[in-house]
Design a protein around this motif. Structure first.
Motif, PDB file in Angstrom:
ATOM      1  N   GLY A 176       0.075 -19.211  34.835  1.00 17.91           N
ATOM      2  CA  GLY A 176      -0.528 -18.689  33.874  1.00 17.91           C
ATOM      3  C   GLY A 176      -1.972 -18.400  34.867  1.00 17.91           C
ATOM      4  N   SER A 177      -2.930 -19.353  35.360  1.00 17.29           N
ATOM      5  CA  SER A 177      -3.851 -19.102  35.533  1.00 17.29           C
ATOM      6  C   SER A 177      -4.363 -18.192  36.696  1.00 17.29           C
ATOM      7  N   GLU A 178      -3.301 -18.170  37.454  1.00 21.08           N
ATOM      8  CA  GLU A 178      -3.675 -17.384  38.631  1.00 21.08           C
ATOM      9  C   GLU A 178      -3.366 -15.820  38.733  1.00 21.08           C
ATOM     10  N   ARG A 180      -2.226 -12.996  39.850  1.00 21.52           N
ATOM     11  CA  ARG A 180      -0.714 -12.514  40.046  1.00 21.52           C
ATOM     12  C   ARG A 180       0.252 -12.776  38.579  1.00 21.52           C
ATOM     13  N   TRP A 181      -0.472 -13.724  38.120  1.00 19.69           N
ATOM     14  CA  TRP A 181      -0.034 -13.541  36.448  1.00 19.69           C
ATOM     15  C   TRP A 181       0.552 -12.518  35.999  1.00 19.69           C
ATOM     16  N   ALA A 182      -0.691 -12.348  35.836  1.00 19.62           N
ATOM     17  CA  ALA A 182      -0.075 -10.821  35.214  1.00 19.62           C
ATOM     18  C   ALA A 182       0.575  -9.138  35.580  1.00 19.62           C
ATOM     19  N   ILE A 183       1.395  -9.376  36.915  1.00 20.41           N
ATOM     20  CA  ILE A 183       2.109  -9.331  37.265  1.00 20.41           C
ATOM     21  C   ILE A 183       3.917  -9.384  36.946  1.00 20.41           C
ATOM     22  N   PHE A 184       3.528 -10.929  37.230  1.00 20.09           N
ATOM     23  CA  PHE A 184       4.984 -11.479  36.701  1.00 20.09           C
ATOM     24  C   PHE A 184       4.379 -11.234  34.688  1.00 20.09           C
ATOM     25  N   GLU A 185       4.051 -11.594  34.658  1.00 20.29           N
ATOM     26  CA  GLU A 185       4.096 -11.734  33.030  1.00 20.29           C
ATOM     27  C   GLU A 185       4.590 -10.069  32.778  1.00 20.29           C
ATOM     28  N   LYS A 186       4.272  -9.359  33.237  1.00 21.46           N
ATOM     29  CA  LYS A 186       4.842  -7.670  32.943  1.00 21.46           C
ATOM     30  C   LYS A 186       6.285  -7.099  32.904  1.00 21.46           C
ATOM     31  N   LYS A 187       6.522  -8.093  34.329  1.00 19.92           N
ATOM     32  CA  LYS A 187       8.112  -7.622  34.817  1.00 19.92           C
ATOM     33  C   LYS A 187       8.868  -8.419  33.480  1.00 19.92           C
ATOM     34  N   TYR A 188       8.134  -9.736  33.245  1.00 21.49           N
ATOM     35  CA  TYR A 188       9.179 -10.376  32.409  1.00 21.49           C
ATOM     36  C   TYR A 188       8.995  -9.637  30.995  1.00 21.49           C
ATOM     37  N   ALA A 189       8.213  -9.365  30.952  1.00 23.72           N
ATOM     38  CA  ALA A 189       8.195  -8.917  29.025  1.00 23.72           C
ATOM     39  C   ALA A 189       9.335  -7.773  29.005  1.00 23.72           C
ATOM     40  N   ALA A 190       8.592  -6.613  30.607  1.00 27.91           N
ATOM     41  CA  ALA A 190      10.349  -5.645  29.852  1.00 27.91           C
ATOM     42  C   ALA A 190      11.904  -6.074  30.157  1.00 27.91           C
ATOM     43  N   ILE A 191      11.743  -7.555  31.196  1.00 24.26           N
ATOM     44  CA  ILE A 191      13.037  -8.145  31.138  1.00 24.26           C
ATOM     45  C   ILE A 191      13.583  -8.377  29.086  1.00 24.26           C
ATOM     46  N   PHE A 192      12.687  -8.776  28.794  1.00 17.21           N
ATOM     47  CA  PHE A 192      13.407  -9.686  27.399  1.00 17.21           C
ATOM     48  C   PHE A 192      12.765  -7.942  26.578  1.00 17.21           C
ATOM     49  N   ALA A 193      11.966  -6.907  27.083  1.00 16.94           N
ATOM     50  CA  ALA A 193      12.551  -5.701  26.279  1.00 16.94           C
ATOM     51  C   ALA A 193      13.349  -5.171  25.992  1.00 16.94           C
ATOM     52  N   ASN A 194      13.868  -5.056  27.334  1.00 10.66           N
ATOM     53  CA  ASN A 194      15.711  -4.952  27.567  1.00 10.66           C
ATOM     54  C   ASN A 194      16.502  -5.312  27.027  1.00 10.66           C
ATOM     55  N   TYR A 195      16.127  -6.697  26.782  1.00 10.31           N
ATOM     56  CA  TYR A 195      17.416  -7.686  25.476  1.00 10.31           C
ATOM     57  C   TYR A 195      16.504  -7.228  24.349  1.00 10.31           C
ATOM     58  N   GLU A 196      15.637  -6.737  23.672  1.00  3.19           N
ATOM     59  CA  GLU A 196      15.617  -6.155  22.287  1.00  3.19           C
ATOM     60  C   GLU A 196      15.080  -7.758  22.060  1.00  3.19           C
ATOM     61  N   LEU A 197      13.885  -7.994  22.777  1.00  2.00           N
ATOM     62  CA  LEU A 197      13.105  -9.666  22.222  1.00  2.00           C
ATOM     63  C   LEU A 197      11.640  -9.400  22.432  1.00  2.00           C
TER      64      LEU A 197
END
Length: 197
Positions: A176-178, A180-197
């Protein structure tokens, strides 16, 4: 030494793998079991000479289930039989060297005995990885970014929201302190949203 290496593979290594139902192609040994393909690769060093042969052993597992998931994620693009789980032998066999070395001074009997023991131990370790779930759990335990997107898809499509959220927290604590984390966080958020979470 090159001939000695070839003889070692032909007379010692190949029979060991054959007893475990592995087939040989070039310097690769593979076994298919269900949805998984287990593979060992003998990688020769580019710095080899006539009197010195060095080689590494790569251990890999391909999961058809994870490959299908990757294909869905990428919009139908297939990844071939790339390894989903991979490491060098010394990562799973503590007594194995980071590279093997054959020289005119090598005691071949001892060398061969140790090499075969390392391979047997690696095969035993890999036998315990029997599913896509085992592979994703291997990387989750290490808080690895490798396969992280596939891991979230795998967990969420199997309704394991609790584990997915716990893994997300692990990754955030680790990375989280790196920047590049913002890039991963965005990707992960999109995945969770894909499953309506």
């Amino acid at each position: 030494m090159q001939e000695l290496f070839k003889e070692l593979i032909k007379n010692e290594v190949k029979p060991l793998f054959a007893r475990q139902s592995y087939t040989k192609k070039a310097l690769n040994f593979r076994r298919v079991e269900g949805d998984l393909i287990y593979e060992f690769n003998f990688q020769k060093s580019q710095a080899n000479t006539a009197n010195h042969v060095r080689f590494y052993i790569n251990c890999m597992i391909h999961s058809k289930e994870l490959a299908e998931l990757q294909s869905k994620i990428s919009g139908g693009k297939t990844m071939g039989e790339q390894a989903h789980w991979s490491c060098r032998i010394e990562e799973i066999v503590p007594s194995a060297p980071d590279r093997y070395s054959l020289t005119p001074d090598t005691d071949l009997v001892t060398f061969s005995k140790e090499l075969l023991a390392h391979l047997e131990e690696a095969m035993e370790y890999m036998r315990n990885i029997t599913s896509a779930r085992d592979i994703v759990e291997y990387y989750m335990k290490r808080t690895a970014l490798h396969l992280s997107e596939e891991t979230f898809h795998y967990l969420l499509q199997n309704d394991d929201t609790t584990t997915a959220q716990k893994y997300l927290q692990q990754l955030q604590a680790e990375y989280g302190s790196e920047n590049r984390w913002a890039i991963f966080e965005k990707k992960y958020a999109a995945i969770f949203a894909n499953y309506e979470l």
